[in-house]
Design an enzyme around this catalytic site. Structure first.
Site, PDB file in Angstrom:
ATOM      1  N   LYS A 177      25.265  -5.173 -51.633  1.00  0.00           N
ATOM      2  CA  LYS A 177      26.157  -4.342 -52.468  1.00  0.00           C
ATOM      3  C   LYS A 177      26.435  -3.008 -51.757  1.00  0.00           C
ATOM      4  O   LYS A 177      27.557  -2.496 -51.791  1.00  0.00           O
ATOM      5  CB  LYS A 177      25.478  -4.131 -53.828  1.00  0.00           C
ATOM      6  CG  LYS A 177      26.039  -3.010 -54.679  1.00  0.00           C
ATOM      7  CD  LYS A 177      27.093  -3.487 -55.653  1.00  0.00           C
ATOM      8  CE  LYS A 177      27.423  -2.414 -56.680  1.00  0.00           C
ATOM      9  NZ  LYS A 177      28.811  -2.100 -56.804  1.00  0.00           N
ATOM     10  N   SER A 247      35.717   2.982 -57.600  1.00  0.00           N
ATOM     11  CA  SER A 247      35.212   4.157 -58.311  1.00  0.00           C
ATOM     12  C   SER A 247      35.433   5.428 -57.482  1.00  0.00           C
ATOM     13  O   SER A 247      35.713   6.494 -58.027  1.00  0.00           O
ATOM     14  CB  SER A 247      33.734   3.972 -58.642  1.00  0.00           C
ATOM     15  OG  SER A 247      33.003   3.676 -57.474  1.00  0.00           O
TER      16      SER A 247
END
Ligand code: KPL
Length: 298
Positions: A177, A247
């Site tokens: 990730k 984000s």
């Protein structure tokens, strides 16, 4: 299950809203958003649409819950942990970007589970969140292996129809990730493009280099993350979240502090322990920090 969602930004609000029909959920966040959720409920729109009524508050301490789901920005991890230490919480699950779990575990006396979330979320306005893509929550023991607590939390998420996998290889998944975020977030933020724009061209090459460097650092840290696996992971996320604004892009557009120190900056710091050069991550971190300095955020 009594669940405290700590960090009512876009992802926290979406996750809290999805869990609330069958769990006793309290969102902890900032006004005016939380007051409006408390007063008139939460509209979830987009790929998942629903009306939800979680409790919502700005109060950070004094809560009792079986589980705290942490969704604050990575630079707020320590202050969130200090607030959670003043609550009566059974365990904590981090769904944050960056490798924050060790920092949490160091400050809290309760078990900390590691997690990743690829649901796309955007806070459209107070009390209205858009699910921009149905992703998946993956959670499990921080050091890997099976964990009955992770199974229980996974079941609570699945019972609420949140697409969830309980994994036994969280160390690799966390670095995977990080490699995905190292590749996608900074490049989409600097180029001001949606994730899908990294499917080809120069931006794609830069993103893949950043992910490859991250995988190399992961291997030095003893985590089996071959370049090929990191590459497949980033390609999969680019494809599945093509329409998302990352984000970090949302942060830049809102002129807010980014998580660069905990993504590309973290890769640079870990690499320094092995005298390894990670030029792409160093460049991306430098450019993002220059932007933050330029707009007075550091
Ligand atoms: O985690 C993300 C983010 O934007 O922070 C990805 C997976 C890149 C999705 O946009």
């Amino acid at each position: 299950m009594r669940i405290l969602v700590f960090g009512a930004g876009s992802l926290g609000t979406l996750v809290g809203g999805l869990l609330s029909p069958i769990h006793d959920v309290t969102l902890v966040g900032r006004d005016p958003h939380v007051s409006q959720v408390e007063a008139r409920g939460l509209d979830i729109v987009g790929a998942h649409s629903a009306y939800a009524t979680p409790r919502a508050t700005t109060a950070e301490t004094g809560h009792t819950a079986d589980l705290a789901v942490l969704t604050v920005k990575s630079f707020d991890t320590e202050s969130a942990a200090d607030a959670l230490a003043q609550c009566d919480i059974g365990c904590v699950l981090s769904l944050q970007n960056g490798l924050t779990e060790e920092r949490l575990a160091g400050r809290l006396d309760v078990p900390v589970l590691a997690g990743t979330a690829t649901y796309g979320a955007r806070l459209v306005e107070s009390a209205r969140v858009e699910c921009t893509g149905i992703g998946r929550v993956v959670l499990g023991a921080l050091d890997g292996g099976t964990d009955p607590l992770a199974e229980r939390v996974g079941k609570a998420f699945r019972d609420a129809n949140v697409n969830t996998l309980v994994a036994t290889d969280m160390p690799r998944r966390r670095w995977e990730k990080l490699a995905v975020n190292a590749g996608i977030n900074a490049v989409t933020a600097l180029a001001r493009v949606e994730n899908g724009a990294l499917g080809s061209g120069d931006a794609s090459t830069i993103a893949h280099r950043a992910a490859r460097e991250t995988a190399r650092v992961a291997r030095l840290e003893g985590v089996r993350l071959p370049n090929r696996v990191a590459r497949e992971a980033i390609d999969r996320v680019i494809d599945k979240t093509a329409a998302n604004r990352s984000s970090m892009l949302q942060d830049i557009e809102g002129r807010k502090r980014t998580e660069v120190d905990f993504i590309n900056g973290a890769v640079v710091e870990y690499a320094a322990n092995y005298d390894l050069a990670v030029p792409t991550n160093a460049l991306l971190a430098g450019l993002l920090r220059a932007w933050e300095r330029g707009v007075g955020l550091r």
